[in-house]
Design an enzyme around this catalytic site. Structure first.
Site, PDB file in Angstrom:
ATOM      1  N   ARG A  78       0.843  -1.169   0.131  1.00 18.01           N
ATOM      2  CA  ARG A  78      -0.119   0.125   0.090  1.00 18.01           C
ATOM      3  C   ARG A  78       0.861   1.329  -0.055  1.00 18.01           C
ATOM      4  O   ARG A  78       1.595   1.398   0.862  1.00 18.01           O
ATOM      5  CB  ARG A  78      -0.832  -0.005   1.077  1.00 18.01           C
ATOM      6  CG  ARG A  78      -1.479   1.433   1.473  1.00 18.01           C
ATOM      7  CD  ARG A  78      -3.045   1.451   2.378  1.00 18.01           C
ATOM      8  NE  ARG A  78      -3.893   0.771   1.778  1.00 18.01           N
ATOM      9  CZ  ARG A  78      -5.099   0.749   2.120  1.00 18.01           C
ATOM     10  NH1 ARG A  78      -5.291   1.522   3.167  1.00 18.01           N
ATOM     11  NH2 ARG A  78      -6.114   0.096   1.637  1.00 18.01           N
ATOM     12  N   HIS A 105      -7.118   0.976  -6.467  1.00 22.20           N
ATOM     13  CA  HIS A 105      -7.209   0.094  -5.478  1.00 22.20           C
ATOM     14  C   HIS A 105      -8.100  -1.145  -5.918  1.00 22.20           C
ATOM     15  O   HIS A 105      -9.185  -1.455  -5.716  1.00 22.20           O
ATOM     16  CB  HIS A 105      -8.028   0.735  -4.739  1.00 22.20           C
ATOM     17  CG  HIS A 105      -8.140   0.275  -3.060  1.00 22.20           C
ATOM     18  ND1 HIS A 105      -7.514  -0.986  -2.642  1.00 22.20           N
ATOM     19  CD2 HIS A 105      -9.092   0.706  -2.238  1.00 22.20           C
ATOM     20  CE1 HIS A 105      -7.905  -0.981  -1.379  1.00 22.20           C
ATOM     21  NE2 HIS A 105      -8.795  -0.459  -1.026  1.00 22.20           N
ATOM     22  N   GLN A 108     -10.108  -3.818  -3.603  1.00 21.59           N
ATOM     23  CA  GLN A 108     -11.392  -3.150  -3.165  1.00 21.59           C
ATOM     24  C   GLN A 108     -12.398  -3.433  -4.331  1.00 21.59           C
ATOM     25  O   GLN A 108     -13.431  -3.921  -3.806  1.00 21.59           O
ATOM     26  CB  GLN A 108     -11.404  -1.619  -3.007  1.00 21.59           C
ATOM     27  CG  GLN A 108     -12.690  -1.171  -2.310  1.00 21.59           C
ATOM     28  CD  GLN A 108     -13.255  -1.828  -1.005  1.00 21.59           C
ATOM     29  OE1 GLN A 108     -12.324  -1.759  -0.072  1.00 21.59           O
ATOM     30  NE2 GLN A 108     -14.369  -2.470  -0.916  1.00 21.59           N
ATOM     31  N   ASP A 193     -16.880   7.421  -2.067  1.00 25.85           N
ATOM     32  CA  ASP A 193     -15.693   7.507  -1.204  1.00 25.85           C
ATOM     33  C   ASP A 193     -15.367   8.661  -0.596  1.00 25.85           C
ATOM     34  O   ASP A 193     -15.890   9.631  -1.111  1.00 25.85           O
ATOM     35  CB  ASP A 193     -14.567   7.019  -2.256  1.00 25.85           C
ATOM     36  CG  ASP A 193     -13.196   6.753  -1.379  1.00 25.85           C
ATOM     37  OD1 ASP A 193     -13.152   6.524  -0.351  1.00 25.85           O
ATOM     38  OD2 ASP A 193     -12.076   6.408  -2.309  1.00 25.85           O
ATOM     39  N   CYS A 233     -16.393   1.791   0.106  1.00 32.95           N
ATOM     40  CA  CYS A 233     -15.288   1.071   0.454  1.00 32.95           C
ATOM     41  C   CYS A 233     -14.780   1.228   1.742  1.00 32.95           C
ATOM     42  O   CYS A 233     -14.076   0.399   2.549  1.00 32.95           O
ATOM     43  CB  CYS A 233     -14.109   1.351  -0.590  1.00 32.95           C
ATOM     44  SG  CYS A 233     -13.426   3.097  -0.372  1.00 32.95           S
ATOM     45  N   ARG A 261     -14.031  -8.370   1.584  1.00 36.29           N
ATOM     46  CA  ARG A 261     -12.575  -8.223   1.099  1.00 36.29           C
ATOM     47  C   ARG A 261     -11.794  -9.527   1.645  1.00 36.29           C
ATOM     48  O   ARG A 261     -10.779  -9.827   1.280  1.00 36.29           O
ATOM     49  CB  ARG A 261     -11.860  -6.996   2.029  1.00 36.29           C
ATOM     50  CG  ARG A 261     -12.612  -5.559   1.531  1.00 36.29           C
ATOM     51  CD  ARG A 261     -11.911  -5.243   0.393  1.00 36.29           C
ATOM     52  NE  ARG A 261     -10.298  -5.413   0.119  1.00 36.29           N
ATOM     53  CZ  ARG A 261      -9.588  -4.276   0.660  1.00 36.29           C
ATOM     54  NH1 ARG A 261     -10.110  -3.085   0.989  1.00 36.29           N
ATOM     55  NH2 ARG A 261      -8.715  -4.530   0.467  1.00 36.29           N
TER      56      ARG A 261
END
Ligand code: CP
Ligand code: NVA
Length: 280
Positions: A78, A105, A108, A193, A233, A261
């Protein structure tokens, strides 16, 4: 993976396999899904941050990739600059997973696609609305629109559009609009988001003002298709990109999305990491 876990079936194809996880940014879901996932698959995961590795003291990412990949079976990163990931991958002898970069991402989106499928079936041919910032999540929705063949309507303020190259690649499948109600009209899935992503802390005040008309609330969901699902998310900022009550709305699938996830990250690990018996 989800079914095996629900039925309590032990499934440990990655016994003795080790995942390294480099986190330059904070995380709850990504860290937990990969770490718990590796343990449940019979392996282990090691949390690494620049603060307590030589990465934070300037050891080149390419050297780190060579060394780490000689000891590990896969690496999840990340990071801020997407080039950190690609530089690492170019020098790694084991699979490298994008656990979020400033640009994308993908992990996700795996969970989002599973969640949609579980609730509504195939997403092919459906209409998805992305409301808010044209950020890493929005860019990945564009990739998903291409991959899974859905129509994407992005509503964002001027200057906050998603990646131009991705937009060009998506062609007519993706439309950029200014009015969130226009984007939401007829949508089968609405996703949003945070207005300021990790690394944009200095821009928070300006972004709060710019994005104010882009809050997703029950009234906006009412403009969508009758079967609309809402996803986020997470982490969410209630009162900003979503209204205080939105995660409690029956149309929200955000908690299933978060749980998924775990299952999709396990599927990804099983797919990428060589089972232990191959090394016997
Ligand atoms: N959605 C997501 O990636 O959450 P974390 O930042 O908690 O990992
Ligand atoms: N766009 C957000 C996603 C967090 C999971 C960020 O990059 O901070």
């Amino acid at each position: 993976m989800k079914d095996l876990r629900k039925r309590g079936v032990l499934f440990e194809p990655l016994k003795n396999r080790v995942l390294g996880m480099i986190f330059e940014k904070a995380s709850t879901r990504t860290r937990l899904s990969f770490e718990a996932g590796m343990i449940q698959l019979g392996g282990q995961a090691i949390f690494l941050s620049p603060r307590d590795t030589q990465l934070g003291r300037g050891e080149p990412i390419s050297d780190s990739a060579i060394v780490m990949s000689r000891m590990l079976d896969a690496v999840m990163i990340r990071t801020f600059a997407h080039s950190t990931l690609t530089d690492f991958a170019a020098n790694s002898s084991v699979p490298v997973i994008n656990g979020l970069s400033d640009d994308l991402h993908p992990c996700q989106l795996m969970a989002d696609m599973q969640t949609y499928h579980e609730h509504r079936g195939s997403i092919a041919g459906k209409t998805v609305a992305w409301i808010g910032d044209g950020n890493n999540m929005c860019n990945t929705y564009i990739e998903a629109a291409i991959q899974f063949d859905f129509r994407l309507k992005v509503a964002c303020p001027e200057g906050y559009e998603p990646d131009a190259e991705l937009l060009a690649r998506a062609g007519e499948r993706v439309q950029v609009l200014r009015d969130p109600r226009e984007a939401a009209a007829g949508a089968n899935l609405i996703s949003t988001d945070v207005w300021a992503s990790m690394g944009q802390e200095d821009e928070v005040a300006a972004r709060l003002a710019t994005f104010r008309p882009y809050q997703v609330n029950r009234a906006l969901l009412d403009c969508a298709a009758a079967d609309v699902l809402f996803m986020h998310c997470l982490p969410a900022h209630r009162g900003e990109e979503i209204s205080h009550d939105l995660l409690d709305d029956p149309r929200s699938a955000a908690w299933d999305q978060a749980e998924n996830r775990l299952h999709v990250q396990k599927a990804l690990l099983e797919f990428l990491v060589e089972p232990a018996y191959h090394h016997a």
